[in-house]
Scaffold this active site. Sequence first.
Site, PDB file in Angstrom:
ATOM      1  N   GLU A 238      23.377  26.158 -21.887  1.00  0.00           N
ATOM      2  CA  GLU A 238      22.277  26.076 -20.920  1.00  0.00           C
ATOM      3  C   GLU A 238      22.308  27.322 -20.043  1.00  0.00           C
ATOM      4  O   GLU A 238      21.292  27.951 -19.808  1.00  0.00           O
ATOM      5  CB  GLU A 238      22.401  24.808 -20.069  1.00  0.00           C
ATOM      6  CG  GLU A 238      21.258  24.677 -19.064  1.00  0.00           C
ATOM      7  CD  GLU A 238      21.234  23.369 -18.286  1.00  0.00           C
ATOM      8  OE1 GLU A 238      21.729  22.354 -18.794  1.00  0.00           O
ATOM      9  OE2 GLU A 238      20.703  23.378 -17.162  1.00  0.00           O
ATOM     10  N   ARG A 316      23.806  15.387  -9.922  1.00  0.00           N
ATOM     11  CA  ARG A 316      23.503  14.300 -10.856  1.00  0.00           C
ATOM     12  C   ARG A 316      24.596  13.233 -10.829  1.00  0.00           C
ATOM     13  O   ARG A 316      24.330  12.054 -11.072  1.00  0.00           O
ATOM     14  CB  ARG A 316      23.252  14.827 -12.275  1.00  0.00           C
ATOM     15  CG  ARG A 316      22.527  13.824 -13.141  1.00  0.00           C
ATOM     16  CD  ARG A 316      22.181  14.363 -14.513  1.00  0.00           C
ATOM     17  NE  ARG A 316      20.865  14.991 -14.599  1.00  0.00           N
ATOM     18  CZ  ARG A 316      19.707  14.330 -14.726  1.00  0.00           C
ATOM     19  NH1 ARG A 316      19.700  13.013 -14.784  1.00  0.00           N
ATOM     20  NH2 ARG A 316      18.570  14.977 -14.802  1.00  0.00           N
ATOM     21  N   GLU A 719      20.476  12.656 -23.748  1.00  0.00           N
ATOM     22  CA  GLU A 719      21.711  12.408 -23.010  1.00  0.00           C
ATOM     23  C   GLU A 719      22.044  10.942 -22.766  1.00  0.00           C
ATOM     24  O   GLU A 719      23.220  10.573 -22.820  1.00  0.00           O
ATOM     25  CB  GLU A 719      21.658  13.130 -21.658  1.00  0.00           C
ATOM     26  CG  GLU A 719      21.597  14.625 -21.786  1.00  0.00           C
ATOM     27  CD  GLU A 719      21.311  15.290 -20.457  1.00  0.00           C
ATOM     28  OE1 GLU A 719      20.175  15.169 -19.964  1.00  0.00           O
ATOM     29  OE2 GLU A 719      22.220  15.899 -19.894  1.00  0.00           O
TER      30      GLU A 719
HETATM   31  N1  LUZ Z   1      20.285  20.914 -16.173  1.00  0.00           N
HETATM   32  C1  LUZ Z   1      19.782  21.191 -14.969  1.00  0.00           C
HETATM   33  C2  LUZ Z   1      20.455  19.654 -16.588  1.00  0.00           C
HETATM   34  O1  LUZ Z   1      19.664  22.360 -14.613  1.00  0.00           O
HETATM   35  N2  LUZ Z   1      19.390  20.188 -14.174  1.00  0.00           N
HETATM   36  C3  LUZ Z   1      19.502  18.901 -14.518  1.00  0.00           C
HETATM   37  O2  LUZ Z   1      19.139  18.018 -13.766  1.00  0.00           O
HETATM   38  C4  LUZ Z   1      20.078  18.612 -15.774  1.00  0.00           C
HETATM   39  N3  LUZ Z   1      20.259  17.360 -16.160  1.00  0.00           N
HETATM   40  C5  LUZ Z   1      20.814  17.126 -17.319  1.00  0.00           C
HETATM   41  C6  LUZ Z   1      21.191  18.175 -18.133  1.00  0.00           C
HETATM   42  N4  LUZ Z   1      21.004  19.417 -17.774  1.00  0.00           N
HETATM   43 MO1  MOS Z   2      22.088  19.785 -20.866  1.00  0.00          MO
HETATM   44  S1  MOS Z   2      23.801  19.015 -20.189  1.00  0.00           S
HETATM   45  O1  MOS Z   2      22.092  21.328 -21.297  1.00  0.00           O
HETATM   46  O2  MOS Z   2      20.854  18.818 -20.973  1.00  0.00           O
END
Ligand code: LUZ
Ligand code: MOS
Length: 762
Positions: A238, A316, A719
């Site tokens: 990510e 989160r 998820e």
């Molecule tokens: N990535 C993010 C995430 O930048 N914000 C989020 O709320 C999130 N939630 C799940 C997985 N990736």
């Molecule tokens: Mo994510 S933890 O890259 O949805």
Amino acid sequence: MTKENETMSKKKDINLDAPFHVTGRTRYVDDIPEHEGTCLAKAYYSRCAHGEIININTKAAEKLKGVVRILTHKDIPGENQIGGIVRDEPLLADKDVHFYGQPVLLIVAEDEDIAEKALDLIEIKYKEKEIIVDPKDAYEKGSVLHISRTFKMGNPENRFKKCAYVFEGEACSGGQEHLYLETQGAYAIPKDQGGLLIHSSTQGPTAVQKVTANVLGIHMSQVEINVNRIGGGFGGKEDQASHWAALAGFAAFMVKRPVKLILSRHEDLQMTGKRHPYRSDYKIGLDENLKIIAYQASFFQNGGAATDLSPAVLERTLFHATNSYYVPNVKVTAHPCKTNIPPNTAFRGFGGPQGKFVIEAAIHHAARELGIPASKIQKTNLVEDGDTFCYGQVVENSEAGKCWKETEKTFALKKLIKEIDEFNKDNKYFKKGLALQPICFGISFTNTPMNNARALVHVYGDGSVGVSTGAVEMGQGVNTKMVQVAARAFGLELSDIRLEDTNTTRVANTSPSAASATADLNGKALQDACNQILDRIKPLACELLNEKNQKNIRFENGSVSVKGKRKKITWEELVATALLRRINMSAKGHYSTPRIHFDKKKEKGHPFAYHVYGNSIFVVTVDCLRGTYEFDAVKIVHDFGASMNEAVDLGQIEGALVQGMGWMTLEDVVYDKKGLLKSNTLATYKIPDIYFVPKELDVRFLNTRKDNLAILKSKAVGEPPLMYGLGAYFSIVNAILAFNPNAEIPYDAPITTEKILMALYS
Ligand code: LUZ
Ligand code: MOS
């Protein structure tokens, strides 16, 4: 589209990628044919977890034939900075190193062998500083990455005094290696007239583009990022793909040749961040009827040596601190702690699983003390419509109760419990354990501005369609879903739609493919683009079909007709005529999730478009002589909404479930006191294999066609099911308790075979 693909596309529930995956024709970054003159780059990483760099000796490496250049932070033309939320992470270390595995130098060589030989010739001397690896330790020493956050509702401090039962304890969960099949990597190619094209294995092409431009001191418009697909991400790409793409881009920029940088598995394990380990303290208060009246928790997040996505992950954790339960009085606080391990990052669930583990441990603790099954407390406290989450969002369309009831009924839970009790009476050295695990997960990036997407659609002269979106295919099947969305909009076959690479020059300023929201966000943007084109050609269709009302025009099965009438023309005819009439047959669609907002000052709002619910039953058999176990069954009732592709969605459930189970049981990320990763090979880090998968895996679709913001009412699925995995932990604990009711079992995941054996005889 190929033959296999065409045959497959006639069926409803397919993954269009499957024939390519299973025949090995799918292309990843390292499969891209190399341009002539391509160099290979390798990062030399720190062998010290915290220290000052005293001396760097690259003389011998530089003399090696075939070494093109050795780059340091001093060569970086722009800013030596890749931090996203906080600017605290250098591309290459300068004065100090902060974790073992941190990139210090970049070697550019004619080929991989030479680069590896050069790595061996590098010598760096460090003056070691204090090394911290434990988050509570870090917090006490004032070593934090960012501000602590607290979500509060009601008055738990006061209400604890009035509770019939109050229990306190500690619950810890470990890290987790993403272990995407395709390791991190990028291939950077200098473009004509300056600028770069980078093929990156990333979930976030725009993040890669931004970081690379910043490091090189050039405009984002000079950097094109292309992603065909990636071989797994799970959150690990990510934000953390940017590091490797920026290094490849930096090298290509400096030597003016194409440069490839692909991490070996060992480098990837050693250098990249993982799921955040947490240490947490909980306090739970219940009344006589087992209603949870008050809950308090402090989460100490092990963030590693740089901020990365830790504050968002932490947030989160707080959002999901009470899982599927309504708790009227809540105070949860989370601390992002800075330690000397690689910066931890996004991982499927994004802090949610860590938060949920703690309340499930608290509930299990209470149940054990009260001599009742935890499921009694779980069932009593499920969220219902009208309840409020501690962050202020009011519960709408809760499926928690329905999922629970369906699980009880569909899987004859009472009978199952009886069978397990009988088995445990009859067997001395084998014990079965059962656990129920409900889930509730909010869909949307918790950072509201990120919830937007765009899509580009071209209808070509022969009626075929090309689609580009911001979505990155990482094995989750989003490309198939995008093709389905476009095919449905135009009334075409899946084989009429071509899905293009994800590319920053076609679709810009994208959010990463993450937060389970990719299909929703990009799918809705795609619908917008398709609808724009349809709106432009409907008047023409009316004219050709002698119809007055545009609303009656139907696009189905490759033809265009009027509702209730026989006369039709083919889609191809309409498109050809539209082009002759000079109608624009391309469109850019945009979507931003409505309704959502969050006020970080008050820590209240409505951050999620909707929630996904589910419930699961775990049955495990523990061999009480060996401490080994087998999962007999996992049975799930999952809230899919109205699944648009059951094959893809089922794949997501099964994969996430097993990944969550692995996190809770086998996968033990171990750093020693010096910050050295001990579990740095696949011999010392065990992940689930096919034998680990439950012998019976039964997933039932709870079909909920309620109004929601999911694409085609098909709810996000990436998820949420990972969190069923918590049930693996508690079912094993319950089996241990069937053998030894007085067992000492700290809530400390993963519950490895060693820990099971210790607990059995404690
Ligand atoms: N990535 C993010 C995430 O930048 N914000 C989020 O709320 C999130 N939630 C799940 C997985 N990736
Ligand atoms: Mo994510 S933890 O890259 O949805």
